[in-house]
Design a protein around this motif. Structure first.
Motif, PDB file in Angstrom:
ATOM      1  N   PHE A 177       6.035   1.908  -0.206  1.00  0.00           N
ATOM      2  CA  PHE A 177       4.807   1.253   0.257  1.00  0.00           C
ATOM      3  C   PHE A 177       5.076   0.596   1.606  1.00  0.00           C
ATOM      4  O   PHE A 177       6.216   0.516   2.053  1.00  0.00           O
ATOM      5  CB  PHE A 177       4.330   0.197  -0.752  1.00  0.00           C
ATOM      6  CG  PHE A 177       5.309  -0.919  -0.994  1.00  0.00           C
ATOM      7  CD1 PHE A 177       5.420  -1.984  -0.097  1.00  0.00           C
ATOM      8  CD2 PHE A 177       6.111  -0.922  -2.117  1.00  0.00           C
ATOM      9  CE1 PHE A 177       6.324  -3.021  -0.318  1.00  0.00           C
ATOM     10  CE2 PHE A 177       7.018  -1.948  -2.359  1.00  0.00           C
ATOM     11  CZ  PHE A 177       7.112  -2.998  -1.457  1.00  0.00           C
ATOM     12  N   CYS A 178       4.006   0.136   2.223  1.00  0.00           N
ATOM     13  CA  CYS A 178       4.149  -0.777   3.361  1.00  0.00           C
ATOM     14  C   CYS A 178       3.408  -2.056   3.012  1.00  0.00           C
ATOM     15  O   CYS A 178       2.444  -2.038   2.255  1.00  0.00           O
ATOM     16  CB  CYS A 178       3.645  -0.158   4.667  1.00  0.00           C
ATOM     17  SG  CYS A 178       1.881  -0.182   4.923  1.00  0.00           S
ATOM     18  N   ASP A 179       3.895  -3.159   3.544  1.00  0.00           N
ATOM     19  CA  ASP A 179       3.213  -4.444   3.331  1.00  0.00           C
ATOM     20  C   ASP A 179       2.936  -5.167   4.639  1.00  0.00           C
ATOM     21  O   ASP A 179       2.594  -6.333   4.648  1.00  0.00           O
ATOM     22  CB  ASP A 179       3.997  -5.334   2.343  1.00  0.00           C
ATOM     23  CG  ASP A 179       5.403  -5.636   2.787  1.00  0.00           C
ATOM     24  OD1 ASP A 179       5.811  -5.200   3.875  1.00  0.00           O
ATOM     25  OD2 ASP A 179       6.128  -6.320   2.034  1.00  0.00           O
ATOM     26  N   GLY A 180       3.072  -4.434   5.730  1.00  0.00           N
ATOM     27  CA  GLY A 180       2.740  -4.975   7.043  1.00  0.00           C
ATOM     28  C   GLY A 180       2.394  -3.855   8.008  1.00  0.00           C
ATOM     29  O   GLY A 180       3.006  -2.786   7.973  1.00  0.00           O
ATOM     30  N   VAL A 181       1.384  -4.096   8.843  1.00  0.00           N
ATOM     31  CA  VAL A 181       0.984  -3.122   9.860  1.00  0.00           C
ATOM     32  C   VAL A 181       1.050  -3.826  11.207  1.00  0.00           C
ATOM     33  O   VAL A 181       0.537  -4.932  11.371  1.00  0.00           O
ATOM     34  CB  VAL A 181      -0.454  -2.610   9.618  1.00  0.00           C
ATOM     35  CG1 VAL A 181      -0.878  -1.664  10.726  1.00  0.00           C
ATOM     36  CG2 VAL A 181      -0.546  -1.936   8.265  1.00  0.00           C
ATOM     37  N   LEU A 218       0.819  -1.199   0.000  1.00  0.00           N
ATOM     38  CA  LEU A 218       0.000   0.000   0.000  1.00  0.00           C
ATOM     39  C   LEU A 218       0.861   1.259   0.000  1.00  0.00           C
ATOM     40  O   LEU A 218       1.681   1.465   0.885  1.00  0.00           O
ATOM     41  CB  LEU A 218      -0.920   0.004   1.225  1.00  0.00           C
ATOM     42  CG  LEU A 218      -1.901  -1.164   1.306  1.00  0.00           C
ATOM     43  CD1 LEU A 218      -2.662  -1.122   2.618  1.00  0.00           C
ATOM     44  CD2 LEU A 218      -2.854  -1.132   0.123  1.00  0.00           C
ATOM     45  N   ALA A 219       0.655   2.118  -1.004  1.00  0.00           N
ATOM     46  CA  ALA A 219       1.374   3.382  -1.084  1.00  0.00           C
ATOM     47  C   ALA A 219       0.761   4.425  -0.150  1.00  0.00           C
ATOM     48  O   ALA A 219       1.386   5.439   0.151  1.00  0.00           O
ATOM     49  CB  ALA A 219       1.371   3.906  -2.519  1.00  0.00           C
ATOM     50  N   GLU A 220      -0.455   4.177   0.301  1.00  0.00           N
ATOM     51  CA  GLU A 220      -1.154   5.046   1.244  1.00  0.00           C
ATOM     52  C   GLU A 220      -1.966   4.157   2.175  1.00  0.00           C
ATOM     53  O   GLU A 220      -2.564   3.180   1.733  1.00  0.00           O
ATOM     54  CB  GLU A 220      -2.081   6.000   0.508  1.00  0.00           C
ATOM     55  CG  GLU A 220      -2.888   6.893   1.402  1.00  0.00           C
ATOM     56  CD  GLU A 220      -3.806   7.830   0.633  1.00  0.00           C
ATOM     57  OE1 GLU A 220      -4.590   8.522   1.282  1.00  0.00           O
ATOM     58  OE2 GLU A 220      -3.750   7.854  -0.616  1.00  0.00           O
ATOM     59  N   ILE A 221      -2.000   4.510   3.446  1.00  0.00           N
ATOM     60  CA  ILE A 221      -2.725   3.688   4.408  1.00  0.00           C
ATOM     61  C   ILE A 221      -3.315   4.572   5.496  1.00  0.00           C
ATOM     62  O   ILE A 221      -2.730   5.591   5.866  1.00  0.00           O
ATOM     63  CB  ILE A 221      -1.808   2.603   5.016  1.00  0.00           C
ATOM     64  CG1 ILE A 221      -2.620   1.588   5.823  1.00  0.00           C
ATOM     65  CG2 ILE A 221      -0.677   3.216   5.830  1.00  0.00           C
ATOM     66  CD1 ILE A 221      -1.858   0.329   6.176  1.00  0.00           C
ATOM     67  N   ILE A 222      -4.489   4.184   5.964  1.00  0.00           N
ATOM     68  CA  ILE A 222      -5.118   4.826   7.116  1.00  0.00           C
ATOM     69  C   ILE A 222      -5.405   3.732   8.133  1.00  0.00           C
ATOM     70  O   ILE A 222      -6.016   2.720   7.795  1.00  0.00           O
ATOM     71  CB  ILE A 222      -6.428   5.533   6.728  1.00  0.00           C
ATOM     72  CG1 ILE A 222      -6.158   6.622   5.694  1.00  0.00           C
ATOM     73  CG2 ILE A 222      -7.099   6.127   7.979  1.00  0.00           C
ATOM     74  CD1 ILE A 222      -7.415   7.227   5.093  1.00  0.00           C
ATOM     75  N   VAL A 223      -4.949   3.939   9.361  1.00  0.00           N
ATOM     76  CA  VAL A 223      -5.154   2.973  10.433  1.00  0.00           C
ATOM     77  C   VAL A 223      -5.657   3.727  11.658  1.00  0.00           C
ATOM     78  O   VAL A 223      -5.139   4.804  11.995  1.00  0.00           O
ATOM     79  CB  VAL A 223      -3.844   2.231  10.780  1.00  0.00           C
ATOM     80  CG1 VAL A 223      -4.031   1.322  11.980  1.00  0.00           C
ATOM     81  CG2 VAL A 223      -3.354   1.435   9.588  1.00  0.00           C
ATOM     82  N   GLY A 224      -6.659   3.169  12.326  1.00  0.00           N
ATOM     83  CA  GLY A 224      -7.173   3.777  13.548  1.00  0.00           C
ATOM     84  C   GLY A 224      -7.407   2.727  14.611  1.00  0.00           C
ATOM     85  O   GLY A 224      -7.715   1.580  14.300  1.00  0.00           O
ATOM     86  N   SER A 225      -7.249   3.133  15.861  1.00  0.00           N
ATOM     87  CA  SER A 225      -7.469   2.208  16.964  1.00  0.00           C
ATOM     88  C   SER A 225      -7.683   2.978  18.254  1.00  0.00           C
ATOM     89  O   SER A 225      -7.095   4.040  18.460  1.00  0.00           O
ATOM     90  CB  SER A 225      -6.254   1.288  17.126  1.00  0.00           C
ATOM     91  OG  SER A 225      -6.475   0.370  18.168  1.00  0.00           O
TER      92      SER A 225
END
Length: 171
Positions: free
Chosen positions: A166-170, A58-65
C-alpha cells in the motif's frame, strides 16, 4: 474505490500547509503570476520534495494533476510508505528526453520499471498527467496517461519497495 482527496492550487492564498499534511520548508510556494493555468494561483515546487498528503493505506490509487515543467528531468508523483520509513514505493519521473516512467524505491538505487517513448512531456506547457498504481509484489501495475492518452502500461510487476502492499502518503 472512494474519492479520498481533491484539490486545486488555482485558488490558493498563502501556503500549501493549509490543506496538505507535510510541506517541507522552502520547497513549495504559491505563485500568483507566471505559469498559472486557470484561476489566480498555482504551486511551484522549488526543492526535491513537494507537498505530501497522508492517505489511509491504499492498495490502489489514482492521482492526476496538471503539471508544467520549465526544465527536465523532474519528479511528478511519489507514492510513499511513511509507516515503513518514508520509502518511495513508486515514483513517477520524467527523464531529460521527455519520457515519463516509473521507478520503485529510493535513490540512488531505485529499480526502473519502465519508461514511455521520448518526447511525451514537453517543457513550458501544461500537461495533464494521471497515474494509477496497484501495490503488489507480483501482480502490481502502473498506468500513466498524459493529456488523456495512455503512454505507459506496466502489469504483473513488483510495485512494493517495502513489505507493505500500500501507500500511505502521496507527494
Amino acid at each position: 474505490m472512494a474519492l479520498v482527496f481533491c484539490d486545486s492550487f488555482d485558488h490558493y492564498e498563502g501556503n500549501c500547509s493549509l490543506k496538505w499534511d507535510l510541506v517541507a520548508a522552502n520547497n513549495a510556494e504559491i505563485l500568483t503570476t507566471g505559469a498559472i493555468r486557470t484561476g489566480r494561483a498555482c504551486v511551484r515546487i522549488i526543492g526535491a520534495f513537494g507537498p505530501t498528503k497522508y492517505v489511509q493505506n491504499l492498495a490502489e490509487i489514482i492521482v492526476g494533476s496538471a503539471v508544467y515543467f520549465n526544465t527536465l528531468p523532474g519528479i511528478v508523483f511519489a507514492f510513499l510508505d511513511l509507516a515503513g520509513g518514508a520509502v518511495n514505493q513508486i515514483r513517477i519521473l520524467i527523464n531529460g528526453a521527455g519520457a515519463i516512467g516509473a521507478v520503485r524505491g529510493n535513490d540512488p538505487f531505485g529499480t526502473t520499471l519502465g519508461y514511455s517513448d521520448n518526447g511525451i512531456i514537453v517543457t513550458n506547457i501544461y500537461n495533464y498527467i494521471e497515474t494509477r498504481v496497484v501495490f503488489n509484489q507480483t501482480t502490481g501495475s502502473v498506468l500513466i496517461r498524459v493529456n488523456g492518452v495512455e503512454v505507459l502500461n506496466l502489469t504483473n510487476i513488483d510495485t512494493v519497495a517495502t513489505g507493505s502492499e500500500f501507500c500511505d502518503g502521496v507527494q
